[in-house]
Structures are given as structure tokens and as C-alpha cells.
Scaffold this motif. Structure first.
Motif, PDB file in Angstrom:
ATOM      1  N   SER A 186       0.825  -1.208   0.000  1.00 17.12           N
ATOM      2  CA  SER A 186       0.000   0.000   0.000  1.00 17.12           C
ATOM      3  C   SER A 186       0.862   1.262   0.000  1.00 17.12           C
ATOM      4  CB  SER A 186      -0.954   0.011   1.186  1.00 17.12           C
ATOM      5  OG  SER A 186      -0.238   0.044   2.400  1.00 17.12           O
ATOM      6  N   GLY A 187       1.991   1.229   0.675  1.00 21.84           N
ATOM      7  CA  GLY A 187       2.881   2.388   0.669  1.00 21.84           C
ATOM      8  C   GLY A 187       3.482   2.643  -0.692  1.00 21.84           C
ATOM      9  N   ILE A 188       3.957   1.585  -1.355  1.00 21.62           N
ATOM     10  CA  ILE A 188       4.517   1.733  -2.699  1.00 21.62           C
ATOM     11  C   ILE A 188       3.446   2.210  -3.668  1.00 21.62           C
ATOM     12  CG2 ILE A 188       5.458   0.428  -4.656  1.00 21.62           C
ATOM     13  CD1 ILE A 188       7.528   0.995  -2.558  1.00 21.62           C
ATOM     14  N   SER A 189       2.251   1.659  -3.564  1.00 23.81           N
ATOM     15  CA  SER A 189       1.153   2.068  -4.438  1.00 23.81           C
ATOM     16  C   SER A 189       0.782   3.529  -4.216  1.00 23.81           C
ATOM     17  CB  SER A 189      -0.050   1.181  -4.193  1.00 23.81           C
ATOM     18  OG  SER A 189      -1.155   1.611  -4.940  1.00 23.81           O
ATOM     19  N   LEU A 190       0.767   3.960  -2.978  1.00 24.20           N
ATOM     20  CA  LEU A 190       0.413   5.344  -2.673  1.00 24.20           C
ATOM     21  C   LEU A 190       1.470   6.311  -3.209  1.00 24.20           C
ATOM     22  CD1 LEU A 190      -1.766   6.996  -1.242  1.00 24.20           C
ATOM     23  CD2 LEU A 190      -0.421   6.836   0.839  1.00 24.20           C
ATOM     24  N   VAL A 191       2.725   5.954  -3.093  1.00 23.60           N
ATOM     25  CA  VAL A 191       3.786   6.812  -3.602  1.00 23.60           C
ATOM     26  C   VAL A 191       3.747   6.874  -5.132  1.00 23.60           C
ATOM     27  CG1 VAL A 191       6.299   7.006  -3.847  1.00 23.60           C
ATOM     28  CG2 VAL A 191       5.308   6.551  -1.619  1.00 23.60           C
ATOM     29  N   ARG A 192       3.487   5.738  -5.778  1.00 23.28           N
ATOM     30  CA  ARG A 192       3.482   5.692  -7.242  1.00 23.28           C
ATOM     31  C   ARG A 192       2.303   6.448  -7.840  1.00 23.28           C
ATOM     32  NH1 ARG A 192       3.798  -0.034  -9.566  1.00 23.28           N
ATOM     33  NH2 ARG A 192       3.597   1.232 -11.446  1.00 23.28           N
ATOM     34  N   THR A 193       1.137   6.385  -7.207  1.00 19.80           N
ATOM     35  CA  THR A 193      -0.062   6.981  -7.804  1.00 19.80           C
ATOM     36  C   THR A 193      -0.256   8.453  -7.453  1.00 19.80           C
ATOM     37  OG1 THR A 193      -1.436   6.204  -5.985  1.00 19.80           O
ATOM     38  CG2 THR A 193      -1.257   4.777  -7.920  1.00 19.80           C
ATOM     39  N   THR A 194       0.469   8.957  -6.498  1.00 22.81           N
ATOM     40  CA  THR A 194       0.335  10.357  -6.103  1.00 22.81           C
ATOM     41  C   THR A 194       1.130  11.232  -7.066  1.00 22.81           C
ATOM     42  OG1 THR A 194       0.136   9.702  -3.789  1.00 22.81           O
ATOM     43  CG2 THR A 194       0.621  11.997  -4.236  1.00 22.81           C
ATOM     44  N   LYS A 195       0.452  12.227  -7.628  1.00 22.64           N
ATOM     45  CA  LYS A 195       1.108  13.119  -8.578  1.00 22.64           C
ATOM     46  C   LYS A 195       1.828  14.240  -7.840  1.00 22.64           C
ATOM     47  CE  LYS A 195      -2.257  12.248 -12.146  1.00 22.64           C
ATOM     48  NZ  LYS A 195      -3.353  12.778 -12.950  1.00 22.64           N
ATOM     49  N   ASP A 196       2.947  14.673  -8.396  1.00 22.17           N
ATOM     50  CA  ASP A 196       3.688  15.777  -7.830  1.00 22.17           C
ATOM     51  C   ASP A 196       3.081  17.096  -8.294  1.00 22.17           C
ATOM     52  OD1 ASP A 196       5.636  15.473  -5.996  1.00 22.17           O
ATOM     53  OD2 ASP A 196       7.278  15.301  -7.416  1.00 22.17           O
ATOM     54  N   GLU A 197       2.522  17.834  -7.375  1.00 19.25           N
ATOM     55  CA  GLU A 197       1.941  19.142  -7.686  1.00 19.25           C
ATOM     56  C   GLU A 197       2.594  20.193  -6.809  1.00 19.25           C
ATOM     57  OE1 GLU A 197      -2.227  18.824  -7.133  1.00 19.25           O
ATOM     58  OE2 GLU A 197      -2.486  17.338  -8.704  1.00 19.25           O
ATOM     59  N   SER A 198       3.173  21.170  -7.436  1.00 20.54           N
ATOM     60  CA  SER A 198       3.852  22.230  -6.681  1.00 20.54           C
ATOM     61  C   SER A 198       3.024  23.487  -6.663  1.00 20.54           C
ATOM     62  CB  SER A 198       5.190  22.544  -7.312  1.00 20.54           C
ATOM     63  OG  SER A 198       5.993  21.405  -7.267  1.00 20.54           O
TER      64      SER A 198
END
Length: 64
Positions: free
Chosen positions: A52-64
Motif C-alpha cells: 500500500s505504501g509503494i502504491s500510494l507513492v506511485r499513484t500520487t502526482k507531484d503538484e507544486s
């Protein structure tokens, strides 16, 4: 700072720690005192947290 990425990294770290602990319990237990319940619980939690941690990091988009 993205809170989802931090939470994902924390879950991944907890999963790695849990898997390492399960491996350590497996390796140090003797034939007669192997605690199957502990191995299953820590192994399952480690896999769930890590995935779940890897999935959450992969699917979260970087928005600045």
C-alpha cells in the motif's frame, strides 16, 4: 510537501521493518519453538503495508 507521499513513505518503511522482523523471527526460531502465528501476522502486515505504501507513492502526482 505532499502529505500523501510522506504517508506512503511511512507505510513503506513500516512494511520493510515488519518484514525484516518476521524474517528475523523465522531465522532465530528453532524447530520446536517456531511461532507460526507471529510469523503470519508480521509477514502479512509487512506485505500489506509495503504494497500500500509503494502504491500510494506511485499513484500520487507531484503538484507544486
Amino acid at each position: 510537501m505532499n502529505l500523501k507521499r510522506i504517508f506512503g513513505a511511512l507505510l513503506t518503511l513500516l512494511g520493510i521493518i515488519s518484514l525484516i522482523y518476521a524474517a528475523q523471527v523465522f531465522l532465530t526460531a528453532t524447530e520446536s519453538t517456531r511461532d507460526i502465528k507471529t510469523l503470519i501476522i508480521y509477514g502479512a502486515l509487512g506485505i500489506i503495508f509495503f504494497a500500500s505504501g509503494i502504491s500510494l507513492v506511485r499513484t500520487t502526482k507531484d503538484e507544486s
